[in-house]
Design a protein around this motif. Structure first.
Motif, mmCIF file in Angstrom:
data_model
loop_
_atom_site.group_PDB
_atom_site.id
_atom_site.type_symbol
_atom_site.label_atom_id
_atom_site.label_comp_id
_atom_site.label_asym_id
_atom_site.label_seq_id
_atom_site.Cartn_x
_atom_site.Cartn_y
_atom_site.Cartn_z
ATOM 1 N N LYS A 96 75.574 32.925 77.180
ATOM 2 C CA LYS A 96 75.869 34.223 77.794
ATOM 3 C C LYS A 96 77.272 34.712 77.435
ATOM 4 N N GLU A 97 78.214 33.784 77.245
ATOM 5 C CA GLU A 97 79.591 34.178 76.946
ATOM 6 C C GLU A 97 79.788 34.618 75.493
ATOM 7 N N ASP A 98 78.806 34.381 74.637
ATOM 8 C CA ASP A 98 78.922 34.816 73.243
ATOM 9 C C ASP A 98 78.817 36.337 73.157
ATOM 10 N N PHE A 99 79.407 36.892 72.123
ATOM 11 C CA PHE A 99 79.506 38.351 71.974
ATOM 12 C C PHE A 99 78.625 38.802 70.812
ATOM 13 N N ILE A 100 77.753 39.774 71.073
ATOM 14 C CA ILE A 100 76.827 40.267 70.048
ATOM 15 C C ILE A 100 77.280 41.625 69.535
ATOM 16 N N LEU A 101 77.376 41.733 68.216
ATOM 17 C CA LEU A 101 77.684 43.007 67.560
ATOM 18 C C LEU A 101 76.492 43.349 66.661
ATOM 19 N N PRO A 102 75.598 44.192 67.165
ATOM 20 C CA PRO A 102 74.305 44.401 66.508
ATOM 21 C C PRO A 102 74.303 45.545 65.505
ATOM 22 N N GLY A 103 73.292 45.521 64.634
ATOM 23 C CA GLY A 103 72.953 46.692 63.851
ATOM 24 C C GLY A 103 71.941 47.513 64.635
ATOM 25 N N TYR A 104 71.500 48.608 64.064
ATOM 26 C CA TYR A 104 70.621 49.505 64.820
ATOM 27 C C TYR A 104 69.215 48.950 65.031
ATOM 28 N N ARG A 105 68.833 47.908 64.290
ATOM 29 C CA ARG A 105 67.506 47.313 64.493
ATOM 30 C C ARG A 105 67.531 46.185 65.530
ATOM 31 N N ASP A 106 68.720 45.879 66.037
ATOM 32 C CA ASP A 106 68.890 44.673 66.840
ATOM 33 C C ASP A 106 68.905 44.922 68.340
ATOM 34 N N GLU A 135 79.029 45.492 83.525
ATOM 35 C CA GLU A 135 80.214 44.638 83.550
ATOM 36 C C GLU A 135 79.833 43.201 83.210
ATOM 37 N N GLY A 136 80.601 42.600 82.300
ATOM 38 C CA GLY A 136 80.363 41.204 81.935
ATOM 39 C C GLY A 136 79.344 41.001 80.837
ATOM 40 N N LEU A 137 78.728 42.073 80.359
ATOM 41 C CA LEU A 137 77.765 41.951 79.266
ATOM 42 C C LEU A 137 78.516 42.023 77.942
ATOM 43 N N ASN A 138 78.527 40.927 77.205
ATOM 44 C CA ASN A 138 79.315 40.833 75.979
ATOM 45 C C ASN A 138 78.550 41.353 74.772
ATOM 46 N N VAL A 139 78.464 42.656 74.675
ATOM 47 C CA VAL A 139 77.797 43.302 73.543
ATOM 48 C C VAL A 139 78.501 44.616 73.231
ATOM 49 N N LEU A 140 78.314 45.082 72.012
ATOM 50 C CA LEU A 140 78.640 46.455 71.654
ATOM 51 C C LEU A 140 77.329 47.196 71.416
ATOM 52 N N PRO A 141 77.317 48.508 71.556
ATOM 53 C CA PRO A 141 76.093 49.259 71.261
ATOM 54 C C PRO A 141 75.699 49.070 69.801
ATOM 55 N N PRO A 142 74.430 49.273 69.467
ATOM 56 C CA PRO A 142 73.991 49.129 68.076
ATOM 57 C C PRO A 142 74.823 49.993 67.128
ATOM 58 N N GLN A 143 75.270 49.382 66.051
ATOM 59 C CA GLN A 143 76.103 50.077 65.064
ATOM 60 C C GLN A 143 75.214 50.863 64.100
ATOM 61 N N ILE A 144 75.535 52.117 63.929
ATOM 62 C CA ILE A 144 74.765 52.965 63.009
ATOM 63 C C ILE A 144 75.360 52.926 61.599
ATOM 64 N N ILE A 145 76.673 52.771 61.498
ATOM 65 C CA ILE A 145 77.321 52.697 60.185
ATOM 66 C C ILE A 145 76.972 51.356 59.544
ATOM 67 N N ILE A 146 76.372 51.385 58.374
ATOM 68 C CA ILE A 146 75.870 50.165 57.740
ATOM 69 C C ILE A 146 77.010 49.183 57.448
ATOM 70 N N GLY A 147 76.913 47.991 58.017
ATOM 71 C CA GLY A 147 77.857 46.915 57.728
ATOM 72 C C GLY A 147 79.144 46.930 58.531
ATOM 73 N N ALA A 148 79.428 48.018 59.251
ATOM 74 C CA ALA A 148 80.705 48.125 59.964
ATOM 75 C C ALA A 148 80.864 47.045 61.025
ATOM 76 N N GLN A 149 79.738 46.557 61.558
ATOM 77 C CA GLN A 149 79.803 45.540 62.608
ATOM 78 C C GLN A 149 80.361 44.213 62.103
ATOM 79 N N TYR A 150 80.363 43.995 60.779
ATOM 80 C CA TYR A 150 80.902 42.747 60.237
ATOM 81 C C TYR A 150 82.417 42.673 60.406
ATOM 82 N N ILE A 151 83.068 43.798 60.177
ATOM 83 C CA ILE A 151 84.512 43.865 60.399
ATOM 84 C C ILE A 151 84.818 43.686 61.890
#
Length: 370
Positions: A96-106, A135-151
């Motif tokens: 649960k403490e891990d942080f997810i940075l998704p693409g738009y399909r995720d 609050e406390g949800l370790n995610v960002l919204p799905p990234q629309i810009i291709i690959g930007a979530q890697y940075i």
């Protein structure tokens, strides 16, 4: 005394030797049989059933989301069928403490991490409430810009490292995203600083209509990890056990301070790239579709669980009905959300509103009051 014969370096041979080392890792074959017992993660019966439940639920969510999109009740949507093992099994290895940075399909990973389903629907509609994470949800919204979530994932992972968190940042993109500069910059920077990150490339064979073999001359995306000096793994992305095992191991290495891992999940999307007009029949043949349908992760995992008396048609039907009921309730909640106004967007955009935005705010307040 004879002169010592010099050795000639053969870069082509070196490349071939490197590429040959990236063999596809698999535990469960297409018939649902264990072919790599030594690597079997030996999940408990309860965990195996829960993983299957989530995969079945996610397939129903995909089917219903496509239907809702066609009815005009959802906006942007990227189908996920075929990628359940890649998405759900990798998420199953997280905490649960891990942080997810998704693409738009995720979207499925975010939902299983705690993103309310009705908010996922609002996000699809472009409603600002969809991005207001609990609050406390370790995610960002799905990234629309291709690959930007890697940075971004590298930055989040470095932050965790500095704060000495026992957690990782995980991010996803497709094989098309691996052609972006952000992909290389992200894995290189993370590798240099041994950031606790997991980079997943879901190679579903087509970046919209561009086939994987046109995307890169490399035989695998996983081998690109060599240039960044980090481990790279080429895994059967239709095999839930294999995806879970490599993600779990990557997380353990990251937590210990051994740095990031690049994982390529070799999989397939059964539907279009998105519901925004893509027609996969223009660039895929029915023979290719049929070949990949035989590798369906749900069929494969179902056979395995049935062989262990852990799954049945009755269990699956229960999950399907539960999913349909929860999706129905969630879309009803989304429908009940206040209609989004321009002044809502302007009001939440800045902490201190610039003069030109204030002017626009006044204009739209007047329009909306009529």
């Amino acid at each position: 005394m004879a002169a010592k014969k010099s050795q000639q370096f053969d870069p082509v041979k070196t490349l071939a030797e490197i590429e040959e080392k990236f063999e596809m890792f698999q535990i469960l074959n297409e018939e649902g049989e264990i072919v790599n017992e030594e690597a079997n993660p030996n999940l408990s019966d309860e965990d195996l059933q829960e993983l299957m439940r989530r995969m079945v639920y996610t397939r129903i969510l995909d089917q219903r989301s496509i239907s809702l999109n066609r009815q005009g009740r959802l906006g942007f949507y990227a189908p996920t069928a075929g990628q359940e093992a890649s998405q759900i099994a990798s998420h199953f290895a997280l905490k649960k403490e891990d942080f997810i940075l998704p693409g738009y399909r995720d979207v499925p990973q975010l939902i299983w991490h705690g993103w309310p389903l009705e908010q996922a629907f609002l996000f699809s509609r472009g409603h600002f409430m969809g991005n207001q994470m609990p609050e406390g949800l370790n995610v960002l919204p799905p990234q629309i810009i291709i690959g930007a979530q890697y940075i971004q994932a590298t930055g989040v992972a470095l932050g965790m490292q500095k704060r000495k968190k026992d957690a990782v940042a995980i991010t996803y993109t497709g094989e098309g995203g691996s052609s972006q500069g952000d992909f290389y910059e992200g894995i290189n920077f993370a590798g240099s600083f041994r950031a606790p990150a997991i980079f997943i490339v879901q190679n579903n064979q087509y970046a919209i209509s561009t086939p994987r073999e046109v995307q890169t001359a490399a035989k695998t995306v996983a081998q690109k990890a060599v240039a960044a000096g980090i481990p790279g793994i080429f895994v059967d992305g239709m095999d839930p056990l294999a995806v879970y095992a490599v993600t779990r191991d990557a997380r353990e290495r990251a937590i210990k301070g051994d740095g990031p891992t690049l994982i390529e999940t070799f999989c397939y999307r059964y539907g279009p790239h998105t519901m925004a007009g893509d027609d996969p029949t223009r660039y895929r043949t029915s023979d290719i579709d049929s070949e990949w349908e035989k590798k369906d992760p749900l069929v494969r995992f179902r056979k395995y669980l049935e062989s262990k008396n852990l799954w049945s048609e009755e269990k699956e039907n229960e999950v399907m009905e539960q999913a349909k009921e929860e999706i129905k309730a969630a879309i009803k909640k989304a429908d009940a959300a206040p209609k989004q106004k321009v002044t809502d967007l302007l009001g939440i955009m800045y902490e201190e509103m610039p003069f030109n935005v204030k002017e626009q705010m006044d204009i739209y307040k007047a329009k909306e009051s009529k």
